[in-house]
Design an enzyme around this catalytic site. Structure first.
Site, PDB file in Angstrom:
ATOM      1  N   HIS A  88     -71.900 107.324  -7.992  1.00  0.00           N
ATOM      2  CA  HIS A  88     -71.057 107.589  -6.823  1.00  0.00           C
ATOM      3  C   HIS A  88     -70.007 108.660  -7.101  1.00  0.00           C
ATOM      4  O   HIS A  88     -69.396 109.183  -6.168  1.00  0.00           O
ATOM      5  CB  HIS A  88     -70.413 106.303  -6.297  1.00  0.00           C
ATOM      6  N   ASP A 137     -75.851 102.262 -10.088  1.00  0.00           N
ATOM      7  CA  ASP A 137     -74.759 103.230  -9.976  1.00  0.00           C
ATOM      8  C   ASP A 137     -74.523 103.889 -11.339  1.00  0.00           C
ATOM      9  O   ASP A 137     -73.554 103.593 -12.041  1.00  0.00           O
ATOM     10  CB  ASP A 137     -73.493 102.520  -9.482  1.00  0.00           C
ATOM     11  N   GLN A 236     -59.111 102.658  -8.475  1.00  0.00           N
ATOM     12  CA  GLN A 236     -59.587 103.924  -7.945  1.00  0.00           C
ATOM     13  C   GLN A 236     -59.172 105.075  -8.856  1.00  0.00           C
ATOM     14  O   GLN A 236     -58.018 105.179  -9.273  1.00  0.00           O
ATOM     15  CB  GLN A 236     -59.048 104.151  -6.532  1.00  0.00           C
ATOM     16  N   GLY A 237     -60.132 105.947  -9.160  1.00  0.00           N
ATOM     17  CA  GLY A 237     -59.891 107.042 -10.086  1.00  0.00           C
ATOM     18  C   GLY A 237     -60.402 106.746 -11.486  1.00  0.00           C
ATOM     19  O   GLY A 237     -60.559 107.637 -12.307  1.00  0.00           O
ATOM     20  N   ASP A 238     -60.678 105.443 -11.763  1.00  0.00           N
ATOM     21  CA  ASP A 238     -61.266 105.059 -13.046  1.00  0.00           C
ATOM     22  C   ASP A 238     -62.789 105.073 -12.982  1.00  0.00           C
ATOM     23  O   ASP A 238     -63.456 104.942 -14.014  1.00  0.00           O
ATOM     24  CB  ASP A 238     -60.816 103.644 -13.436  1.00  0.00           C
ATOM     25  N   SER A 239     -63.347 105.198 -11.788  1.00  0.00           N
ATOM     26  CA  SER A 239     -64.790 105.128 -11.589  1.00  0.00           C
ATOM     27  C   SER A 239     -65.538 105.994 -12.603  1.00  0.00           C
ATOM     28  O   SER A 239     -65.115 107.103 -12.926  1.00  0.00           O
ATOM     29  CB  SER A 239     -65.150 105.602 -10.180  1.00  0.00           C
TER      30      SER A 239
END
Length: 287
Positions: A88, A137, A236-239
């Protein structure tokens, strides 16, 4: 119709301002159902700053925006030519020039001289990646020029044991790292943070999400970590970043930050792509 407009607006905001991206780890149908909270009220996602360059496998995947490049996702070094990441994080991108991979990064605002900036020449998402369920993913990002892995600040991460679908037992303490959001304000961390989170069994994780999704939303290829008492999690942002045991050159990566409901909520563990499930695919497609 209003829900569709809201979803489109959220995707547009996430793409236009990746430094404040709120969609990673959050399946679209949760947004449509309205059953989510982006970041818990007044809750710090309880990480601490790592010793600079003590996690030499961690990379920052950055996107070009109006002000230059900004933090978008994490990732880990597979070899000098390839980064292991979440699908993603790259899904739908056709202009590869918007990406920059930075190895040896610690502070996003301070240049230490150890950073290695690399352009992206291509990426490969798993062919069965499903945005509706976040299954499979996982992606490989190929670099335009190789990293120098002879220096202490950039090293390849170790893969888990070559046993089919190895799953760390529930209760195993793992570590997740990244520059992701840390508070209800949604600000990206300037320095690399890490936090320890316990593995949660698939059955307990399915039970946690049963009130939001159809039965058994946790696939065998997923791994869960976190849960009660809450307060610690990826966000969020660690994905795309690593969930691992050990540290430094001895670290073994078990998961890839994928999705969850909110961040650090006791009721909802973070969900990760289980690396051991994809060892054959990774080895067959690494650059």
């Amino acid at each position: 119709m209003n829900k569709i407009i809201l979803l489109a607006a959220l995707f547009a905001c996430a793409y236009a301002a990746p430094q404040r991206m709120v969609l990673p780890r959050l399946p679209a149908k949760v947004i449509l159902n309205g059953k989510y909270q982006l970041i818990p009220e007044d809750k710090i996602v309880g990480g601490s700053e790592v010793v600079p360059n003590s996690l030499p496998f961690q990379i920052s995947l950055q996107r070009r925006s109006f002000g230059g490049f900004s933090q978008s996702c994490g990732g880990s070094i597979l070899n000098e030519n390839t980064i292991l990441d979440a699908a993603h994080c790259v899904d739908g991108v056709t202009d590869l020039t918007i990406f920059r991979v930075v190895a040896g990064e610690h502070s996003l605002s301070v240049v230490s001289g150890l950073e290695q900036n690399r352009d992206v020449s291509g990426y490969l998402m798993h062919p069965d990646y499903d945005t509706s369920t976040s299954s499979n993913d996982i992606a490989l990002i190929y670099l335009a020029s190789p990293l120098d892995l002879s220096v202490p600040s950039a090293k390849a991460v170790n893969m888990p044991p070559p046993t089919s679908e190895f799953d760390p037992p529930a209760g195993t303490i793992t570590t997740v790292s990244g520059w992701g959001t840390t508070s209800s304000g949604g600000s990206i961390s300037n320095v690399l943070l890490s936090v320890d989170v316990p593995i949660v069994s698939d059955s307990d994780c399915n039970a946690a999400y049963a009130g939001v999704f159809d039965p058994n939303p946790i696939f065998p290829s997923m791994l869960c970590a976190g849960g009660p008492p809450g307060g610690v999690d990826s966000c969020q942002g660690d994905s795309g970043g690593p969930l691992f045991t050990g540290t430094g050159a001895d670290a073994v990566q078990h998961g890839i930050v994928s999705w969850g409901i909110g961040c650090a909520q006791a009721a909802y563990p973070g969900v990760y792509t289980q690396v051991s499930y994809y060892l054959d695919w990774i080895m067959a497609n690494r650059g």
